[in-house]
Design a protein around this motif. Structure first.
Motif, PDB file in Angstrom:
ATOM      1  N   VAL A 143       0.835  -1.196   0.000  1.00  0.00           N
ATOM      2  CA  VAL A 143       0.000   0.000   0.000  1.00  0.00           C
ATOM      3  C   VAL A 143       0.874   1.251   0.000  1.00  0.00           C
ATOM      4  CG1 VAL A 143      -1.642   1.354   1.350  1.00  0.00           C
ATOM      5  CG2 VAL A 143      -1.923  -1.118   1.185  1.00  0.00           C
ATOM      6  N   SER A 144       0.670   2.127  -0.973  1.00  0.00           N
ATOM      7  CA  SER A 144       1.393   3.405  -0.979  1.00  0.00           C
ATOM      8  C   SER A 144       0.410   4.530  -0.683  1.00  0.00           C
ATOM      9  CB  SER A 144       2.041   3.642  -2.342  1.00  0.00           C
ATOM     10  OG  SER A 144       1.061   3.990  -3.290  1.00  0.00           O
ATOM     11  N   ILE A 145       0.970   5.660  -0.246  1.00  0.00           N
ATOM     12  CA  ILE A 145       0.111   6.809   0.058  1.00  0.00           C
ATOM     13  C   ILE A 145      -0.668   7.220  -1.184  1.00  0.00           C
ATOM     14  CG2 ILE A 145       0.069   9.146   0.995  1.00  0.00           C
ATOM     15  CD1 ILE A 145       1.069   7.155   2.987  1.00  0.00           C
ATOM     16  N   ALA A 146      -0.035   7.079  -2.335  1.00  0.00           N
ATOM     17  CA  ALA A 146      -0.721   7.406  -3.582  1.00  0.00           C
ATOM     18  C   ALA A 146      -1.943   6.508  -3.791  1.00  0.00           C
ATOM     19  CB  ALA A 146       0.249   7.269  -4.758  1.00  0.00           C
ATOM     20  N   HIS A 147      -1.775   5.208  -3.508  1.00  0.00           N
ATOM     21  CA  HIS A 147      -2.914   4.289  -3.570  1.00  0.00           C
ATOM     22  C   HIS A 147      -4.038   4.761  -2.659  1.00  0.00           C
ATOM     23  CE1 HIS A 147      -0.106   0.724  -4.773  1.00  0.00           C
ATOM     24  NE2 HIS A 147      -0.655   1.253  -5.839  1.00  0.00           N
ATOM     25  N   VAL A 148      -3.651   5.082  -1.436  1.00  0.00           N
ATOM     26  CA  VAL A 148      -4.641   5.493  -0.453  1.00  0.00           C
ATOM     27  C   VAL A 148      -5.357   6.745  -0.942  1.00  0.00           C
ATOM     28  CG1 VAL A 148      -5.017   6.262   1.918  1.00  0.00           C
ATOM     29  CG2 VAL A 148      -3.316   4.499   1.449  1.00  0.00           C
ATOM     30  N   SER A 149      -4.575   7.657  -1.490  1.00  0.00           N
ATOM     31  CA  SER A 149      -5.132   8.904  -1.996  1.00  0.00           C
ATOM     32  C   SER A 149      -6.168   8.627  -3.084  1.00  0.00           C
ATOM     33  CB  SER A 149      -3.994   9.772  -2.537  1.00  0.00           C
ATOM     34  OG  SER A 149      -4.515  10.933  -3.144  1.00  0.00           O
ATOM     35  N   LYS A 150      -5.814   7.741  -3.986  1.00  0.00           N
ATOM     36  CA  LYS A 150      -6.713   7.389  -5.079  1.00  0.00           C
ATOM     37  C   LYS A 150      -7.983   6.722  -4.547  1.00  0.00           C
ATOM     38  CE  LYS A 150      -6.182   5.536  -9.789  1.00  0.00           C
ATOM     39  NZ  LYS A 150      -5.316   4.716 -10.668  1.00  0.00           N
ATOM     40  N   ALA A 151      -7.789   5.787  -3.621  1.00  0.00           N
ATOM     41  CA  ALA A 151      -8.921   5.000  -3.119  1.00  0.00           C
ATOM     42  C   ALA A 151      -9.889   5.851  -2.304  1.00  0.00           C
ATOM     43  CB  ALA A 151      -8.425   3.819  -2.288  1.00  0.00           C
ATOM     44  N   THR A 152      -9.355   6.849  -1.612  1.00  0.00           N
ATOM     45  CA  THR A 152     -10.212   7.651  -0.730  1.00  0.00           C
ATOM     46  C   THR A 152     -10.652   8.955  -1.390  1.00  0.00           C
ATOM     47  OG1 THR A 152      -8.297   8.760   0.228  1.00  0.00           O
ATOM     48  CG2 THR A 152      -9.081   6.766   1.336  1.00  0.00           C
ATOM     49  N   GLY A 153      -9.964   9.341  -2.446  1.00  0.00           N
ATOM     50  CA  GLY A 153     -10.278  10.607  -3.089  1.00  0.00           C
ATOM     51  C   GLY A 153      -9.671  11.801  -2.375  1.00  0.00           C
ATOM     52  N   LEU A 154      -8.917  11.552  -1.314  1.00  0.00           N
ATOM     53  CA  LEU A 154      -8.269  12.652  -0.577  1.00  0.00           C
ATOM     54  C   LEU A 154      -6.847  12.859  -1.067  1.00  0.00           C
ATOM     55  CD1 LEU A 154      -9.348  12.055   3.124  1.00  0.00           C
ATOM     56  CD2 LEU A 154     -10.227  13.738   1.508  1.00  0.00           C
ATOM     57  N   GLY A 155      -6.382  14.095  -1.067  1.00  0.00           N
ATOM     58  CA  GLY A 155      -4.995  14.382  -1.419  1.00  0.00           C
ATOM     59  C   GLY A 155      -4.047  13.916  -0.319  1.00  0.00           C
ATOM     60  N   LYS A 156      -2.773  13.836  -0.670  1.00  0.00           N
ATOM     61  CA  LYS A 156      -1.787  13.353   0.301  1.00  0.00           C
ATOM     62  C   LYS A 156      -1.823  14.165   1.585  1.00  0.00           C
ATOM     63  CE  LYS A 156       1.645  11.590  -2.977  1.00  0.00           C
ATOM     64  NZ  LYS A 156       3.090  11.524  -3.284  1.00  0.00           N
ATOM     65  N   SER A 157      -1.844  15.470   1.435  1.00  0.00           N
ATOM     66  CA  SER A 157      -1.773  16.326   2.625  1.00  0.00           C
ATOM     67  C   SER A 157      -2.982  16.131   3.525  1.00  0.00           C
ATOM     68  CB  SER A 157      -1.667  17.783   2.221  1.00  0.00           C
ATOM     69  OG  SER A 157      -0.492  17.989   1.487  1.00  0.00           O
TER      70      SER A 157
ATOM     71  N   PRO B 205      -1.050  11.996  11.085  1.00  0.00           N
ATOM     72  CA  PRO B 205       0.218  12.730  11.059  1.00  0.00           C
ATOM     73  C   PRO B 205       1.439  11.820  10.993  1.00  0.00           C
ATOM     74  CG  PRO B 205      -1.245  13.588  12.759  1.00  0.00           C
ATOM     75  CD  PRO B 205      -1.868  12.329  12.256  1.00  0.00           C
ATOM     76  N   GLU B 206       1.313  10.612  11.497  1.00  0.00           N
ATOM     77  CA  GLU B 206       2.472   9.704  11.458  1.00  0.00           C
ATOM     78  C   GLU B 206       2.471   8.798  10.229  1.00  0.00           C
ATOM     79  OE1 GLU B 206       2.533   8.027  15.583  1.00  0.00           O
ATOM     80  OE2 GLU B 206       1.599  10.002  15.840  1.00  0.00           O
ATOM     81  N   GLY B 207       1.635   9.155   9.272  1.00  0.00           N
ATOM     82  CA  GLY B 207       1.698   8.473   7.984  1.00  0.00           C
ATOM     83  C   GLY B 207       1.159   7.058   7.971  1.00  0.00           C
ATOM     84  N   LYS B 208       1.764   6.259   7.144  1.00  0.00           N
ATOM     85  CA  LYS B 208       1.234   4.925   6.855  1.00  0.00           C
ATOM     86  C   LYS B 208       1.206   4.047   8.097  1.00  0.00           C
ATOM     87  CE  LYS B 208       3.285   1.886   3.960  1.00  0.00           C
ATOM     88  NZ  LYS B 208       3.701   1.194   2.710  1.00  0.00           N
ATOM     89  N   GLU B 209       2.230   4.180   8.912  1.00  0.00           N
ATOM     90  CA  GLU B 209       2.270   3.355  10.120  1.00  0.00           C
ATOM     91  C   GLU B 209       1.049   3.619  10.993  1.00  0.00           C
ATOM     92  OE1 GLU B 209       6.160   2.976  11.824  1.00  0.00           O
ATOM     93  OE2 GLU B 209       5.349   2.525  13.808  1.00  0.00           O
ATOM     94  N   GLN B 210       0.706   4.880  11.124  1.00  0.00           N
ATOM     95  CA  GLN B 210      -0.472   5.217  11.914  1.00  0.00           C
ATOM     96  C   GLN B 210      -1.741   4.680  11.280  1.00  0.00           C
ATOM     97  OE1 GLN B 210      -0.947   9.392  12.705  1.00  0.00           O
ATOM     98  NE2 GLN B 210      -2.775   9.081  13.982  1.00  0.00           N
ATOM     99  N   MET B 211      -1.801   4.751   9.965  1.00  0.00           N
ATOM    100  CA  MET B 211      -2.973   4.201   9.272  1.00  0.00           C
ATOM    101  C   MET B 211      -3.157   2.732   9.646  1.00  0.00           C
ATOM    102  SD  MET B 211      -2.566   5.798   5.429  1.00  0.00           S
ATOM    103  CE  MET B 211      -2.161   7.535   5.213  1.00  0.00           C
ATOM    104  N   ALA B 212      -2.077   1.985   9.558  1.00  0.00           N
ATOM    105  CA  ALA B 212      -2.160   0.552   9.856  1.00  0.00           C
ATOM    106  C   ALA B 212      -2.582   0.336  11.310  1.00  0.00           C
ATOM    107  CB  ALA B 212      -0.831  -0.126   9.583  1.00  0.00           C
TER     108      ALA B 212
END
Lengths: 182, 182
Positions: free
Chosen positions: B22-36, B43-50
């Motif tokens: 899973v990349s942030i770009a994937h997540v962005s695409k899947a959710t429709g939200l921009g990276k920021s 705030p802690e990125g992918k690790e926090q997501m998991a």
DNA sequence: GTCTATACTAGGATAGAC
DNA sequence: GTCTATCCTAGTATAGAC
């Protein structure tokens, strides 16, 4: 380093990290070869590495699991022997399994068929032994699938709980599972 | 999009692709939200997501699997009900499991404990039902572990062979597996 | 067959405007 | 809370010398 010696190393990486988790830099570090040397052996890069590892695995499955089951011998003894080989092959569950890593995600799509082929060959060999022991074809197939399910599930659960006794118990229960359904 | 609505989306990504896949770009695409925007929520990125997905899963496991097993009712009926919920939860094996993706590789080390916690809660709930049905504590625990092994192994093998009937059969056999040992 | 050096892309993460 | 723009690192892959 011969190419043949690289494959076990690569196998180890893929089963520990999964396809996406392995980078060329990791491979370089693990094998001691520079990136360019790796591309010399595997011109198509990581995808080719995974494919060759899967061929290697296919041969290993045939040699370690399928062939002994096809040989002459009492069904229960052959399955007991298989259990022992399994414990060693997976280092009692510590080593994880390629299937997990190479069937996860879209990047792994090219490997699905090869993974299925190895798994299928193994299941079929167990089913044949079960038929040899007097089970119907249908039941033998189901029990053989149940055996592989137990092996793979045992690897997942053992790793998740970090309790490798679980996998040992699974491995040792396989002859009973296949022949007695419990 | 509320954060609560993001988590099921993220869960879907992690279970399909694994953590590394899973990349942030994937997540962005899947959710429709921009990276920021994503970094605003996590705030802690992918690790926090998991990690948040794992909390979400822990709650889902308690609500969908543990609570119904702890409620009043006949053991066999409760396990039968659990089987049905499992089939739906994993979409008959098509959806794969988080455990695979989030216990694979060194990058997943931070999640091991949380994964183990959910799995442990589930096993314990099944074991309690088995005790309720008259099994000894030791045997109940073993059967509960066997149930989770069957579920996880069923997911792996079904996906590898692309035969989702296998998972259905596993799910439906769970009450027998726990209470009758077969 | 292996190395060093390098090009290029993708992924993770942040700054600052709105 | 979301966006655009940007930075930096890690990853894939190649060129060319030895």
């Amino acid at each position: 380093m011969e190419k043949v010696e690289l494959l076990p190393e690569l196998l180890e990486l893929f089963r520990q990290q999964g396809y996406e988790g392995v980078s060329i830099a990791h491979v370089s570090k693990a094998t001691g070869l520079g990136k360019s040397s790796l591309y010399h052996h595997f011109p198509e890069g990581k995808e080719q590495m995974a494919k060759e590892v899967l061929e290697y695995i296919y041969k290993a499955v045939k040699q370690n699991f399928v062939a002994p089951l096809k040989a002459e011998g009492e069904p229960r003894e052959k399955l007991t022997e298989m259990s022992k080989v399994i414990e060693g092959f997976y280092d009692s569950g510590r080593k994880g399994c390629l299937i997990d890593g190479l069937t996860l995600g879209e990047a792994s799509a090219p490997f699905q068929q090869q993974v299925a082929q190895s798994l299928e060959a193994w299941i079929q060999a167990i089913a044949d032994v079960a038929v040899e022991a007097g089970l119907t074809k249908k039941l033998a197939r189901e029990r053989a699938e149940a055996a592989l399910i137990a092996i793979q599930g045992g690897l997942v659960v053992s790793r998740a709980l970090r309790d490798y006794q679980i996998f040992k118990r699974v491995a040792r229960s396989l002859p009973r599972l296949v022949l007695d359904g419990q």
